[in-house]
Structure formats: structure tokens, C-alpha cells
Motif scaffolding. Structure first.
Motif, short mmCIF file in Angstrom:
data_model
loop_
_atom_site.label_atom_id
_atom_site.label_comp_id
_atom_site.label_asym_id
_atom_site.label_seq_id
_atom_site.Cartn_x
_atom_site.Cartn_y
_atom_site.Cartn_z
N UNK A 51 0.52 -0.91 -0.20
CA UNK A 51 0.26 0.01 -0.06
C UNK A 51 0.96 1.33 0.24
N UNK A 52 2.43 1.35 0.38
CA UNK A 52 2.69 2.53 0.81
C UNK A 52 3.55 2.58 -0.72
N UNK A 53 3.77 1.46 -1.53
CA UNK A 53 4.53 1.18 -2.31
C UNK A 53 4.02 1.83 -3.85
N UNK A 54 2.45 0.82 -3.16
CA UNK A 54 1.73 1.38 -4.63
C UNK A 54 1.96 2.90 -4.97
N UNK A 55 1.13 4.27 -4.48
CA UNK A 55 0.86 5.83 -4.95
C UNK A 55 2.06 6.08 -6.23
N UNK A 56 3.13 5.01 -6.50
CA UNK A 56 4.27 5.45 -7.05
C UNK A 56 3.64 5.44 -8.54
N UNK A 57 2.93 4.77 -9.07
CA UNK A 57 1.96 5.06 -10.28
C UNK A 57 1.35 6.44 -10.62
N UNK A 58 0.97 6.92 -9.39
CA UNK A 58 0.78 8.56 -9.77
C UNK A 58 2.35 9.40 -9.40
N UNK A 59 3.46 8.78 -9.93
CA UNK A 59 4.47 9.57 -10.02
C UNK A 59 4.33 11.08 -10.83
N UNK A 337 8.82 17.15 -11.46
CA UNK A 337 8.38 15.43 -12.07
C UNK A 337 9.83 14.87 -12.06
N UNK A 338 11.12 14.92 -12.70
CA UNK A 338 11.71 14.30 -12.75
C UNK A 338 12.54 13.93 -11.71
N UNK A 339 12.27 13.56 -10.66
CA UNK A 339 12.96 13.34 -9.28
C UNK A 339 11.79 12.03 -9.35
N UNK A 340 10.27 12.60 -9.45
CA UNK A 340 9.06 11.73 -8.81
C UNK A 340 9.29 10.32 -9.79
N UNK A 341 9.09 10.82 -11.64
CA UNK A 341 9.09 9.88 -12.47
C UNK A 341 10.52 8.54 -12.20
N UNK A 342 11.55 9.12 -11.60
CA UNK A 342 12.54 8.66 -11.75
C UNK A 342 12.62 7.35 -10.46
#
Length: 433
Positions: A51-59, A337-342
């Protein structure tokens, strides 16, 4: 590293991050244990980490939001918001309330992503480019140090005082971080007005990662390594049980050994970046993971200790190299955006490999899987090393010299003076001149 710690603004940020990182290090494991206590299920406890990792899809969305605001006030608001989103945990009473823990865990995952993306931009504002590796190395040293005791401290606090008091302590850490960062004096310009449609704005970070040669190579190489690195989360239990013939609790000892290696890696990472560049540091970190995994394919405790030290050493070299590369090769307006995407591109494969490792360890011999991890990460590191010329070494930061003396007044008239013999130029030569 001492050069960046001499800066008062960075020292203030450092104190703030100590408070927030201490809270971060305690929360994930404590939430999983809380779910285990409420349900008695190992699977539901493990789902807390998912559940903690899943929100990475919204990066991309999180990074776009971060880039729409100035870094300092957004960082303060994000820390306060994280403290607020933990408050529903006070309503957890029994098994029927497990959904609250999952909801908070998912919101915390979003918050972590936003804080990480904002911090990268804030460091870029505070620290000169030549000291970015030192700043990232100092923060990684603290993070690795907290890995030694943070999760265990969180679990012990939960066992001693319960989830509610632990939640209060974590909230306090985020509030302190917000208060301290609010004291910083940062000169920031308002973010530029968006010139593209919102779908293009959301994808701008990913486009930059694919178009910039050094970043593209870094994410491809590290992503390849991440596809198998997560196997070790499950393989280490098989190594302790089947290889060393010890109780599962011994895994905690090996993780502590890995944390010691991480401390050393954090301390030396700025020097490595200066010597071989950002891609070289990333390549070194990924490649060092290879022999560590290969050594764990042979069940011997002395060899295992050396392998875990090496694995711990590799992590800060990887993170500092990649983080510094992103900060130096990304325009300020795109950095969120670049940091979140990476982060998503690295954490996504890791999450998949953790799940795949849990399945594969029940089918194949753990030694064969460790050997596979070692070969793949070594090849990925060597491929990254071949591209190190894309990020040449960074020379040490020069020591500032005294400014030249101001020119004297311009003479308004020529006054003749008696001529005297010129002195012998060799009579008073300065040493070394």
C-alpha cells in the motif's frame, strides 16, 4: 562533506530532515506489525508495504503538483499534511479498522513521493552545484544510520506503548521538520506558467529522462539491476534458514551489518562522485551488488558478513550518484516531475522483483537465484560504467580567494619626482617566487 555542513542554511535543513527521517524510518514496519496484530495474517501485514509503494503509479501527477509551487512553502505544507494524514490511526481499534491502516499507508506513500521530489528541488536552491554530491552524501549517511535502528525502534515502541503513541511520535517528527524548514531564508522565483496542455505537462518529466543521454542510460541500467535486486528481500531468509541453519531472527543481525556498510558508503559517496562522475558512482554501486550476491550463494557466515557489508556500501553510491545526476541535468522547473518519475521507474521494478522473489524462492534453489542476481547486476553495472564519460569527474571545490584590492584613485596631475636608482630585483625575492 564538511564543506557543505559549514553552511548554516544546510545545517538547518539537516536538522529538519533528521526529525522527518526518524519518523519515516519507524512507520512502515510498525504499520505492518499493527496489521499483523489485528488480523494474525502475514499476507495482510505484507500488503501494508504494498500500500505504501502502490502510489508510485501516480508519480507524474505528484511531480507536476510539486513543480507548480515554490519549494520551501510546499515542503513545510507537505510535512504538516503528513502529520495530519496520520491522525485517522487514532480511530483504529480492531480487525474491522484495518482498512484505515491501509488508507493511511497509501496516503503516506503519496506524501513520501511529494517530500522526496520537493527536497531535491530545495537542495538545488540551497546548495551550489559543486556541493550537491556532498549534501546528498550527508543525507544518505543519516538515512543509512537510521536504517540500523529506526525500524527496530519503531517495532519496539509499538510493542511497548502501542500504535497510538507511536503515531503521536511520528507526527511530532513531521511537525518539527516543518517548523525548522520554515526558518530557512530561501530566495525563490515563482514557478513559470504552464505553456503546454496538462497531459503534456504531466509527461514532461518522463520525456526529459528519455531525451537526456546520461539520465536515459542511468535509468535503463539501474532499472535492469532493480528487476532482480528485490529478489534478495526473500532470498536472505532462505540463506539464513537453509544455508546457515539459524533462526529467522538472525536476519536482523545481517541487516545491521548491511547498515554499517551503508554508513561507510554514505561517507565516501561524495568523493566517488568527484573521482568518477555521477554515472561512474551509480555504476560502481550497481556493480558492487553483483559480487555481494554471488558470495551469498555460498553459505558461509564469514563470507556472508563481507557480502552484506559490500551490499550496504553499494546502496549510497547508487542513490547519491543518481540523485546528483538528476539535480545537475534537470531544469529547476522540471525537477519535481523528473525526481518523482525516476523514483517510480526505480521503485516499480523493485516492487515487482520483491514479489517475484517471494514466488521463485519456493520453486528454485536460493543459491541459483543469488547467482542470477549477481550476474545481472554485474552486467548492468559494467554497462553503466561504459557510459561514465557522459558525466565527467567533478574537480574538488576550489577554496575561495580574497577579492582583489580596489584600484587606487586616478591621479589628476603629474608631479615630477627626483629619479633614484632602481633597486636590484633579486635582492629581496620572495620565497617560492
Amino acid at each position: 562533506m564538511r564543506a557543505v555542513l559549514r553552511r548554516p542554511d544546510f545545517r538547518l535543513l539537516f536538522v529538519a530532515l533528521l526529525a522527518s527521517m526518524a519518523a519515516e524510518s519507524m512507520l512502515p514496519l510498525a504499520l505492518a506489525i499493527w496489521v499483523k496484530d489485528l488480523t494474525g495474517s502475514d499476507g495482510l501485514a505484507g500488503a501494508t508495504i504494498f500500500a505504501i509503494i502502490a502510489p508510485m503509479a501516480l508519480a507524474p501527477l505528484v511531480g507536476w503538483v510539486v513543480d507548480r509551487y515554490r519549494r520551501q512553502p510546499f515542503f513545510v505544507a507537505a510535512n504538516l499534511g503528513t502529520a495530519v494524514l496520520l491522525t485517522p490511526l487514532f480511530a483504529v481499534r480492531d480487525r474491522a479498522d484495518v482498512w484505515i491502516v491501509y488508507l493511511v499507508a497509501a496516503c503516506y506513500g503519496l506524501s513520501y513521493l511529494a517530500l522526496h521530489a520537493t527536497l531535491s528541488g530545495l537542495l538545488r536552491q540551497l546548495v551550489p552545484g559543486a556541493l550537491l554530491a556532498d549534501a546528498n552524501g550527508a543525507l544518505q549517511t543519516v538515512r543509512q544510520g537510521l536504517r540500523l535502528g529506526g525500524p527496530l525502534a519503531g517495532a519496539a515502541l509499538y510493542a511497548a506503548v502501542g500504535g497510538w503513541l507511536l503515531t503521536s511520535l511520528a507526527m511530532t517528527g513531521f511537525v518539527v521538520a516543518a517548523a525548522v524548514v520554515g526558518l530557512l531564508r530561501v530566495t525563490e522565483h515563482p514557478p513559470a506558467t504552464a505553456t503546454l496542455r496538462w497531459p503534456a505537462e504531466l509527461g514532461a518529466g518522463l520525456r526529459h529522462l528519455t531525451r537526456e543521454a546520461a539520465l536515459r542510460r542511468a535509468l535503463l541500467g539501474y532499472g535492469l539491476g532493480s528487476l532482480v535486486m528485490g529478489f534478495t528481500e526473500s532470498l536472505i531468509f532462505a540463506y539464513v534458514d537453509q544455508g546457515l541453519r539459524r533462526d529467522a531472527a538472525f536476519v536482523g543481525v545481517l541487516i545491521t551489518v548491511q547498515g554499517v556498510g551503508g554508513l561507510v558508503g554514505g561517507l565516501i559517496s561524495p568523493t566517488v562522485v568527484r573521482r568518477v562522475g555521477e554515472l561512474g558512482s551509480l555504476a560502481t554501486g550497481v556493480a558492487l551488488f553483483g559480487p555481494a550476491a554471488l558470495a551469498l550463494a555460498w553459505p558461509d557466515l564469514r563470507l556472508g558478513v563481507l557480502a552484506l557489508l559490500l551490499a550496504g556500501l553499494s546502496l549510497p553510491l547508487t542513490v547519491v550518484g543518481l540523485t546528483t545526476l538528476i539535480q545537475r541535468r534537470t531544469p529547476p522547473g522540471l525537477l519535481g516531475r523528473v525526481t518523482a518519475a525516476s523514483e517510480a521507474l526505480v521503485s516499480g521494478p523493485q516492487a515487482v522483483s520483491i514479489g517475484a522473489g517471494a514466488l521463485l524462492v519456493g520453486v528454485f534453489d536460493y543459491r541459483l537465484l543469488f547467482a542470477l542476481v549477481g550476474v545481472v547486476t554485474t552486467l548492468a553495472g559494467l554497462w553503466l560504467w561504459q557510459g561514465r564519460r557522459l558525466t565527467p569527474p567533478n574537480p574538488p571545490t576550489p577554496i575561495p580567494t580574497a577579492p582583489p584590492a580596489p584600484p587606487g584613485p586616478t591621479p589628476v596631475a603629474h608631479i615630477p619626482v627626483p629619479r633614484r636608482p632602481l633597486p636590484d630585483p633579486t635582492a629581496h625575492r620572495m620565497p617560492g617566487r
